[in-house]
Design a protein around this motif. Structure first.
Motif, PDB file in Angstrom:
ATOM      1  N   VAL A  69       0.867  -1.187   0.000  1.00  0.00           N
ATOM      2  CA  VAL A  69       0.000   0.000   0.000  1.00  0.00           C
ATOM      3  C   VAL A  69       0.899   1.230   0.000  1.00  0.00           C
ATOM      4  CG1 VAL A  69      -1.926  -1.118   1.191  1.00  0.00           C
ATOM      5  CG2 VAL A  69      -0.136   0.013   2.532  1.00  0.00           C
ATOM      6  N   VAL A  70       0.341   2.344  -0.436  1.00  0.00           N
ATOM      7  CA  VAL A  70       1.075   3.602  -0.429  1.00  0.00           C
ATOM      8  C   VAL A  70       0.665   4.389   0.808  1.00  0.00           C
ATOM      9  CG1 VAL A  70       1.528   5.754  -1.651  1.00  0.00           C
ATOM     10  CG2 VAL A  70       1.192   3.635  -2.930  1.00  0.00           C
ATOM     11  N   CYS A  71       1.637   4.672   1.673  1.00  0.00           N
ATOM     12  CA  CYS A  71       1.343   5.390   2.914  1.00  0.00           C
ATOM     13  C   CYS A  71       1.270   6.901   2.661  1.00  0.00           C
ATOM     14  CB  CYS A  71       2.403   5.093   3.968  1.00  0.00           C
ATOM     15  SG  CYS A  71       2.559   3.338   4.361  1.00  0.00           S
ATOM     16  N   ARG A  72       0.571   7.604   3.587  1.00  0.00           N
ATOM     17  CA  ARG A  72       0.515   9.061   3.480  1.00  0.00           C
ATOM     18  C   ARG A  72       1.232   9.725   4.635  1.00  0.00           C
ATOM     19  NH1 ARG A  72      -4.772  12.983   3.286  1.00  0.00           N
ATOM     20  NH2 ARG A  72      -4.610  12.770   5.542  1.00  0.00           N
ATOM     21  N   ASP A  73       0.921   9.340   5.871  1.00  0.00           N
ATOM     22  CA  ASP A  73       1.581   9.941   7.020  1.00  0.00           C
ATOM     23  C   ASP A  73       1.633   8.948   8.166  1.00  0.00           C
ATOM     24  OD1 ASP A  73      -0.945  10.055   8.395  1.00  0.00           O
ATOM     25  OD2 ASP A  73      -1.420  11.868   7.278  1.00  0.00           O
ATOM     26  N   ILE A  74       2.394   9.305   9.231  1.00  0.00           N
ATOM     27  CA  ILE A  74       2.568   8.448  10.385  1.00  0.00           C
ATOM     28  C   ILE A  74       2.711   9.328  11.617  1.00  0.00           C
ATOM     29  CG2 ILE A  74       5.094   8.350  10.276  1.00  0.00           C
ATOM     30  CD1 ILE A  74       4.879   5.384  11.028  1.00  0.00           C
ATOM     31  N   SER A  75       2.301   8.812  12.762  1.00  0.00           N
ATOM     32  CA  SER A  75       2.465   9.517  14.036  1.00  0.00           C
ATOM     33  C   SER A  75       2.763   8.484  15.110  1.00  0.00           C
ATOM     34  CB  SER A  75       1.198  10.303  14.376  1.00  0.00           C
ATOM     35  OG  SER A  75       0.144   9.411  14.686  1.00  0.00           O
ATOM     36  N   ALA A  76       2.892   8.958  16.336  1.00  0.00           N
ATOM     37  CA  ALA A  76       3.144   8.034  17.435  1.00  0.00           C
ATOM     38  C   ALA A  76       1.977   7.100  17.668  1.00  0.00           C
ATOM     39  CB  ALA A  76       3.452   8.807  18.703  1.00  0.00           C
ATOM     40  N   GLY A  77       0.781   7.553  17.284  1.00  0.00           N
ATOM     41  CA  GLY A  77      -0.405   6.753  17.568  1.00  0.00           C
ATOM     42  C   GLY A  77      -0.889   5.919  16.415  1.00  0.00           C
ATOM     43  N   GLY A  78      -0.506   6.265  15.176  1.00  0.00           N
ATOM     44  CA  GLY A  78      -1.070   5.518  14.067  1.00  0.00           C
ATOM     45  C   GLY A  78      -0.449   5.873  12.738  1.00  0.00           C
ATOM     46  N   ILE A  79      -1.068   5.356  11.692  1.00  0.00           N
ATOM     47  CA  ILE A  79      -0.577   5.525  10.332  1.00  0.00           C
ATOM     48  C   ILE A  79      -1.756   5.543   9.390  1.00  0.00           C
ATOM     49  CG2 ILE A  79      -0.331   3.038   9.884  1.00  0.00           C
ATOM     50  CD1 ILE A  79       2.238   3.676   8.359  1.00  0.00           C
ATOM     51  N   SER A  80      -1.603   6.189   8.223  1.00  0.00           N
ATOM     52  CA  SER A  80      -2.648   6.182   7.204  1.00  0.00           C
ATOM     53  C   SER A  80      -2.047   5.743   5.883  1.00  0.00           C
ATOM     54  CB  SER A  80      -3.283   7.561   7.056  1.00  0.00           C
ATOM     55  OG  SER A  80      -2.346   8.501   6.558  1.00  0.00           O
ATOM     56  N   PHE A  81      -2.882   5.069   5.068  1.00  0.00           N
ATOM     57  CA  PHE A  81      -2.427   4.587   3.768  1.00  0.00           C
ATOM     58  C   PHE A  81      -3.619   4.541   2.828  1.00  0.00           C
ATOM     59  CE2 PHE A  81      -3.218   0.961   6.588  1.00  0.00           C
ATOM     60  CZ  PHE A  81      -4.182   0.253   5.901  1.00  0.00           C
ATOM     61  N   TYR A  82      -3.325   4.430   1.536  1.00  0.00           N
ATOM     62  CA  TYR A  82      -4.360   4.396   0.509  1.00  0.00           C
ATOM     63  C   TYR A  82      -4.632   2.964   0.072  1.00  0.00           C
ATOM     64  CZ  TYR A  82      -3.684   9.444  -0.035  1.00  0.00           C
ATOM     65  OH  TYR A  82      -3.602  10.789   0.179  1.00  0.00           O
ATOM     66  N   MET A  83      -5.918   2.687  -0.237  1.00  0.00           N
ATOM     67  CA  MET A  83      -6.326   1.424  -0.835  1.00  0.00           C
ATOM     68  C   MET A  83      -7.263   1.721  -2.000  1.00  0.00           C
ATOM     69  SD  MET A  83      -6.986  -1.203   2.353  1.00  0.00           S
ATOM     70  CE  MET A  83      -7.430  -2.514   1.206  1.00  0.00           C
ATOM     71  N   ASN A  84      -7.304   0.804  -2.969  1.00  0.00           N
ATOM     72  CA  ASN A  84      -8.180   0.985  -4.133  1.00  0.00           C
ATOM     73  C   ASN A  84      -9.594   0.484  -3.878  1.00  0.00           C
ATOM     74  OD1 ASN A  84      -6.071   2.062  -5.672  1.00  0.00           O
ATOM     75  ND2 ASN A  84      -5.362   0.014  -6.276  1.00  0.00           N
ATOM     76  N   ARG A  85      -9.822  -0.127  -2.730  1.00  0.00           N
ATOM     77  CA  ARG A  85     -11.159  -0.629  -2.374  1.00  0.00           C
ATOM     78  C   ARG A  85     -11.379  -0.427  -0.885  1.00  0.00           C
ATOM     79  NH1 ARG A  85     -10.246  -5.381   0.261  1.00  0.00           N
ATOM     80  NH2 ARG A  85      -8.228  -6.404  -0.146  1.00  0.00           N
ATOM     81  N   LEU A  86     -12.623  -0.538  -0.472  1.00  0.00           N
ATOM     82  CA  LEU A  86     -12.924  -0.427   0.957  1.00  0.00           C
ATOM     83  C   LEU A  86     -12.341  -1.622   1.688  1.00  0.00           C
ATOM     84  CD1 LEU A  86     -16.642   0.774   0.919  1.00  0.00           C
ATOM     85  CD2 LEU A  86     -14.712   1.974   1.954  1.00  0.00           C
ATOM     86  N   PRO A  87     -11.683  -1.396   2.801  1.00  0.00           N
ATOM     87  CA  PRO A  87     -11.132  -2.532   3.550  1.00  0.00           C
ATOM     88  C   PRO A  87     -12.251  -3.381   4.146  1.00  0.00           C
ATOM     89  CG  PRO A  87     -10.893  -0.519   4.811  1.00  0.00           C
ATOM     90  CD  PRO A  87     -11.405  -0.100   3.466  1.00  0.00           C
ATOM     91  N   ASP A  88     -12.091  -4.706   4.061  1.00  0.00           N
ATOM     92  CA  ASP A  88     -13.076  -5.629   4.630  1.00  0.00           C
ATOM     93  C   ASP A  88     -12.547  -6.261   5.912  1.00  0.00           C
ATOM     94  OD1 ASP A  88     -11.091  -7.089   3.501  1.00  0.00           O
ATOM     95  OD2 ASP A  88     -12.377  -8.371   2.259  1.00  0.00           O
ATOM     96  N   PHE A  89     -11.681  -5.529   6.607  1.00  0.00           N
ATOM     97  CA  PHE A  89     -11.089  -6.044   7.836  1.00  0.00           C
ATOM     98  C   PHE A  89     -11.012  -4.898   8.844  1.00  0.00           C
ATOM     99  CE2 PHE A  89      -7.894  -4.931   4.683  1.00  0.00           C
ATOM    100  CZ  PHE A  89      -7.163  -3.949   5.315  1.00  0.00           C
ATOM    101  N   ASP A  90     -10.976  -5.243  10.134  1.00  0.00           N
ATOM    102  CA  ASP A  90     -10.876  -4.247  11.202  1.00  0.00           C
ATOM    103  C   ASP A  90      -9.475  -4.185  11.793  1.00  0.00           C
ATOM    104  OD1 ASP A  90     -13.519  -3.459  10.992  1.00  0.00           O
ATOM    105  OD2 ASP A  90     -14.205  -5.059  12.328  1.00  0.00           O
TER     106      ASP A  90
END
Length: 466
Positions: A400-421
């Motif tokens: 996946v292609v990430c966008r940003d990160i912090s001490a608490g978490g991370i964000s990334f891009y997906m081409n579809r809605l995630p089907d997992f928690d």
């Protein structure tokens, strides 16, 4: 035994009808003079460096004419160790028309030429039909009565023979045989030189072809550091042609100023040293750009002339990739440290998330849900969903292609809605990879340049070992 009438130019005493001793001595001196003149002419001929085939024909022609022979021959030993004997008259030896061409083995009894090669000395026969040392039926069928065969050796191996023959009985004097043998020695020495030069030219041609085919840069420098040769790959990398740089200083053309002293020092150690020296540095090209090159230097001696062979491999791309990889590893180490610190704070009861937090499946993309500062982290990393809380296999990870990160978490891009928690993130690159579990907290639909993607925000749960 004295030679026949045509061997010694004797003038008969008109009153007595016999040759005087003075006349005989004068004839001998004239014959020796002819021999010396012929040897001098052949020596000059060899310095002109004609083709080897032409030189052998000239030698046979010279001996045949000087000894007043009717026929002459050139024998060549082939790769199959058979003798090819070409016989011609002294009048047409230079033309393409020959009397006969005959093949025989190197067996010393098969022919006069083979016997001369086997004995490694001149062979003289005054009566070929009465010979018991060898049986040369070929020459006898041509009407040969007397003859001389001179063996030719090259580096201790037979490569041919010269022959001169008469169709009448003839005795050859010691001076005539010595003359023919001297021509043979001159021919063998000249042939060795010609063959050596031909082999050297072929070797240089092969070496030049090989150097043009290799992907590495190859230069030859003189002992004082001037360019003697460079191959096509070197021309491509530097932007110069060989004609532009031949004889110019390597240091002034190709070496970065701050590395010149170091390169000169390594070069000086290479001169006169059989052990190759290696060094890496920047190479300046014609446009003023820099290439990172790994050099190997080795001294090469050719007589009294010494040169240094330099081979170089352009490591620019590898060098840049290593630098970029080190940056990624540093970011991964920092990210892992941030996550570890956050996990330890949560374990201590500081900043723990409320119990029962659930993933937010929609919401404005700009809403800030993380309390710690975000840091730009636009790298490709791998994730794998967790099903029923089980650890994923290594084959289930995808990029996946990430966008940003912090001490608490991370964000990334997906081409579809995630089907997992929940999921596992692999941060960093091999071999420095750290794995963390995370929970999906937010999914936002974003549109960029007409393309729909989903920005997934996750909260770190802790480190995991796979």
């Amino acid at each position: 035994m004295p030679a026949a009438d045509h061997d010694v130019c004797a003038v008969t005493d008109a009153s007595k009808g016999v040759a005087t001793p003075d006349d005989a001595r004068a004839g001998t001196r004239n014959a020796l003079s002819r021999h010396h003149e012929a040897l001098l002419a052949f020596g000059r001929r060899t310095t002109a460096q004609p083709a080897l085939k032409v030189l052998i024909q000239d030698a046979a022609m010279l001996v045949g004419e000087t000894l007043d022979a009717d026929l002459l021959s050139v024998a060549e030993v082939g790769a199959d160790s058979r003798i090819a004997l070409r016989v011609a008259t002294t009048r047409n030896a230079r033309s393409e028309t020959v009397s006969e061409v005959h093949e025989s083995s190197l067996d010393g009894f098969d022919s006069m030429a083979a016997y001369a090669l086997a004995s490694a000395r001149p062979v003289v026969s005054t009566d070929l039909a009465a010979e018991t040392r060898f049986d040369d039926l070929f020459l006898r069928n041509l009407g040969v009565v007397s003859g001389v065969a001179i063996p030719l050796h090259l580096n201790g191996r037979p490569f041919g023979a010269l022959g001169v023959y008469t169709l009448r009985p003839r005795e050859f004097t010691a001076d005539e045989i010595g003359f023919a043998e001297t021509v043979g020695h001159l021919l063998s020495a000249s042939s060795a030189r010609v063959k050596l030069e031909e082999d050297l030219r072929r070797e240089r041609a092969v070496n030049s072809t090989v150097l043009e085919m290799v992907n590495a840069m190859v230069l030859t420098l003189s002992a004082d550091g001037n360019v003697v040769f460079m191959n096509r790959e070197c021309e491509r990398v530097t932007g110069y042609t060989l004609d532009e740089v031949r004889g110019r200083s390597f240091w002034s053309l190709f070496v970065a100023p701050e590395e010149a002293d170091l390169m000169r020092g390594v070069f000086r150690k290479s001169v006169g040293n059989s052990v190759p020296s290696e060094i890496a540095g920047f190479l300046l090209n014609k446009q003023g750009g820099r290439k990172r090159v790994s050099w190997s230097m080795k001294a090469m001696a050719n007589g009294q002339i010494q040169t240094v062979l330099m081979t170089g491999v352009d490591q620019t791309q590898t060098f840049e990739m290593k630098a970029e990889l080190e940056k990624v590893r540093e970011l991964a180490r920092r990210a892992a440290k941030i996550v570890q610190e956050h996990t330890e704070r949560e374990a201590a009861g500081r900043g723990a998330a409320p119990q029962g937090a659930t993933a937010q499946r929609s919401g404005p993309a700009g809403r800030e849900l993380r309390s710690s500062p975000r840091r730009d982290y636009r790298y490709r990393q791998k994730i794998a969903p967790m099903v029923d809380g089980l650890r994923p296999s290594k084959r289930s990870f995808f990029e996946v292609v990430c966008r940003d990160i912090s001490a608490g978490g991370i964000s990334f891009y997906m081409n579809r809605l995630p089907d997992f928690d929940t999921l596992v993130l692999a941060l960093g690159n091999e071999p420095a990879v750290s794995h963390f579990t995370a929970r999906v907290m937010r999914v936002a639909r974003v549109e960029e340049e007409g393309r729909i993607r989903y920005l997934v925000g996750c909260r770190f749960l802790g480190r995991i070992n796979l």
